[in-house]
Enzyme design. Structure first.
Site, PDB file in Angstrom:
ATOM      1  N   THR A 227       0.855  -1.189   0.000  1.00 63.53           N
ATOM      2  CA  THR A 227       0.000   0.000   0.000  1.00 63.53           C
ATOM      3  C   THR A 227       0.893   1.241   0.000  1.00 63.53           C
ATOM      4  O   THR A 227       2.119   1.145  -0.054  1.00 63.53           O
ATOM      5  CB  THR A 227      -0.918   0.050   1.235  1.00 63.53           C
ATOM      6  OG1 THR A 227      -0.126   0.335   2.397  1.00 63.53           O
ATOM      7  CG2 THR A 227      -1.651  -1.267   1.438  1.00 63.53           C
ATOM      8  N   ARG A 228       0.263   2.406   0.081  1.00 65.47           N
ATOM      9  CA  ARG A 228       1.000   3.668   0.142  1.00 65.47           C
ATOM     10  C   ARG A 228       1.410   4.013   1.577  1.00 65.47           C
ATOM     11  O   ARG A 228       1.944   5.089   1.846  1.00 65.47           O
ATOM     12  CB  ARG A 228       0.144   4.789  -0.466  1.00 65.47           C
ATOM     13  CG  ARG A 228       0.944   5.990  -0.964  1.00 65.47           C
ATOM     14  CD  ARG A 228       0.126   6.867  -1.897  1.00 65.47           C
ATOM     15  NE  ARG A 228      -1.177   7.199  -1.363  1.00 65.47           N
ATOM     16  CZ  ARG A 228      -1.423   8.204  -0.514  1.00 65.47           C
ATOM     17  NH1 ARG A 228      -0.446   8.986  -0.123  1.00 65.47           N
ATOM     18  NH2 ARG A 228      -2.642   8.428  -0.081  1.00 65.47           N
ATOM     19  N   LYS A 229       1.206   3.095   2.497  1.00 64.42           N
ATOM     20  CA  LYS A 229       1.617   3.305   3.887  1.00 64.42           C
ATOM     21  C   LYS A 229       3.090   2.939   4.018  1.00 64.42           C
ATOM     22  O   LYS A 229       3.461   1.881   4.526  1.00 64.42           O
ATOM     23  CB  LYS A 229       0.753   2.475   4.829  1.00 64.42           C
ATOM     24  CG  LYS A 229      -0.706   2.927   4.854  1.00 64.42           C
ATOM     25  CD  LYS A 229      -1.540   2.080   5.799  1.00 64.42           C
ATOM     26  CE  LYS A 229      -2.992   2.526   5.811  1.00 64.42           C
ATOM     27  NZ  LYS A 229      -3.829   1.690   6.702  1.00 64.42           N
ATOM     28  N   THR A 230       3.937   3.841   3.536  1.00 68.34           N
ATOM     29  CA  THR A 230       5.374   3.628   3.536  1.00 68.34           C
ATOM     30  C   THR A 230       6.063   4.643   4.444  1.00 68.34           C
ATOM     31  O   THR A 230       5.442   5.598   4.909  1.00 68.34           O
ATOM     32  CB  THR A 230       5.924   3.773   2.106  1.00 68.34           C
ATOM     33  OG1 THR A 230       5.522   5.053   1.579  1.00 68.34           O
ATOM     34  CG2 THR A 230       5.393   2.678   1.196  1.00 68.34           C
TER      35      THR A 230
ATOM     36  N   THR B 160       4.888  -2.998   4.577  1.00 69.43           N
ATOM     37  CA  THR B 160       5.785  -1.848   4.700  1.00 69.43           C
ATOM     38  C   THR B 160       5.611  -1.123   6.027  1.00 69.43           C
ATOM     39  O   THR B 160       6.057   0.010   6.198  1.00 69.43           O
ATOM     40  CB  THR B 160       5.556  -0.861   3.537  1.00 69.43           C
ATOM     41  OG1 THR B 160       4.157  -0.571   3.424  1.00 69.43           O
ATOM     42  CG2 THR B 160       6.064  -1.439   2.225  1.00 69.43           C
TER      43      THR B 160
END
Length: 297
Positions: free
Chosen positions: A149-152, A271
């Site tokens: 996901t964009r949870k980086t 991530t």
């Protein structure tokens, strides 16, 4: 809007070298910024050890998938050191004494040591988790895509997304510019759903989004059974719809979401909160090669 997934592009390629997907100037910029962060002013330790030519050996002290070589290389390239790899990226390893060697002036090797290890331990940790999950769903016979996901980590996204690919899963969208995706706050603010990928929290939301022309429906925070039921109904009504399951899914629960009507399963855990793979970098000393010593140094 539908595009080939990362794994679609890589299918059929045996042990692909995917480092070419990375922009060399971006990697170089990251390497310089990481080095500047760790030594913004004087390098007193480097002054003490001097400029004698030395060779250090990269040791693996725990099992995992090797990932992050392009970033490791870029760090030492900035320091005029040479890295020689003995093992291909993406290889699953148990503790081993000679993953790679780094040669150059000793002060330069030590200047890059911690930065390079910070990168490769984290990259390999992500790739290892991705590989485990990919193996789990393949063993179940599920043929959809597992994605991150964009949870980086801010400033570390390229490494984390790249490591997902090395581990055999998809990156999902890289950033806000990669794909139009409407999440709950967008929908509540706008008052209705329009198109492309839409995050839905009910079957009614999903039907509205599908009828408006959305390509991908994300069923967010559904229980496994509710998700299976909703996916079956949506596929029957909209056969070409891509259905993504997301929200609270973990390595332990992913099997319950591997349904024939689910095309993508995305997990933020890949991530966030990942374990690292333990590496160390040891300089050869007094004629003793670290490759001939135990790995529990």
């Amino acid at each position: 809007m539908t595009t080939k997934s990362d794994n679609d592009i890589l299918k059929g390629i045996h042990n692909p070298d995917i480092s070419h997907v990375l922009h060399p100037l971006t990697i170089r910029h990251l390497a310089r910024e990481w080095l500047k962060e760790d030594a913004p002013n004087f390098d007193y330790g480097g002054f003490v050890v001097g400029e004698k030519e030395e060779t250090a050996v990269l040791l693996l002290k725990s099992e995992g998938v090797l990932a992050g070589k392009p970033f490791f290389d870029a760090i030492f390239k900035e320091l005029d050191c040479t890295v020689t790899w003995n093992i291909p990226e993406g290889t699953f390893l148990t503790p081993v004494n000679a993953v790679a060697t780094v040669s150059g002036k000793v002060r330069q090797i030590l200047l890059g040591e911690r930065v390079a290890l910070n990168i490769i331990t984290r990259a390999s940790g992500i790739a290892s988790a991705a590989k485990r999950i990919r193996t789990t769903v393949e063993d179940l016979g599920w043929h959809g895509e597992v994605a991150g996901t964009r949870k980086t980590t801010p400033g570390f996204r390229m490494v984390e997304k790249y490591s997902l690919l090395v581990g055999g899963v998809s990156t999902h969208r890289y950033d806000l510019s990669s794909m139009i995706m409407l999440k709950d706050n967008h929908i509540w603010t706008a008052g209705s759903i329009t198109q492309i990928e839409v995050e839905c929290r009910s079957l009614e939301d999903a039907r509205e989004a599908a009828s408006a022309g959305s390509d991908v429906i994300m069923l967010d925070n559904f229980t496994p059974q509710a998700l299976v039921d909703a996916a079956a109904k949506l596929k029957k009504e909209y056969p070409k719809l891509i259905i993504e399951a997301s929200g609270g899914i973990t390595e332990e629960t992913i099997a319950r979401y591997c349904d024939v009507n689910v095309d993508v399963i995305s997990l933020s855990r890949l991530t966030q909160g990942y374990d690292v793979v333990d590496f160390s970098l040891k300089i050869r000393k007094d004629g003793i090669d670290p490759r001939n010593t135990p790995v529990n140094l």
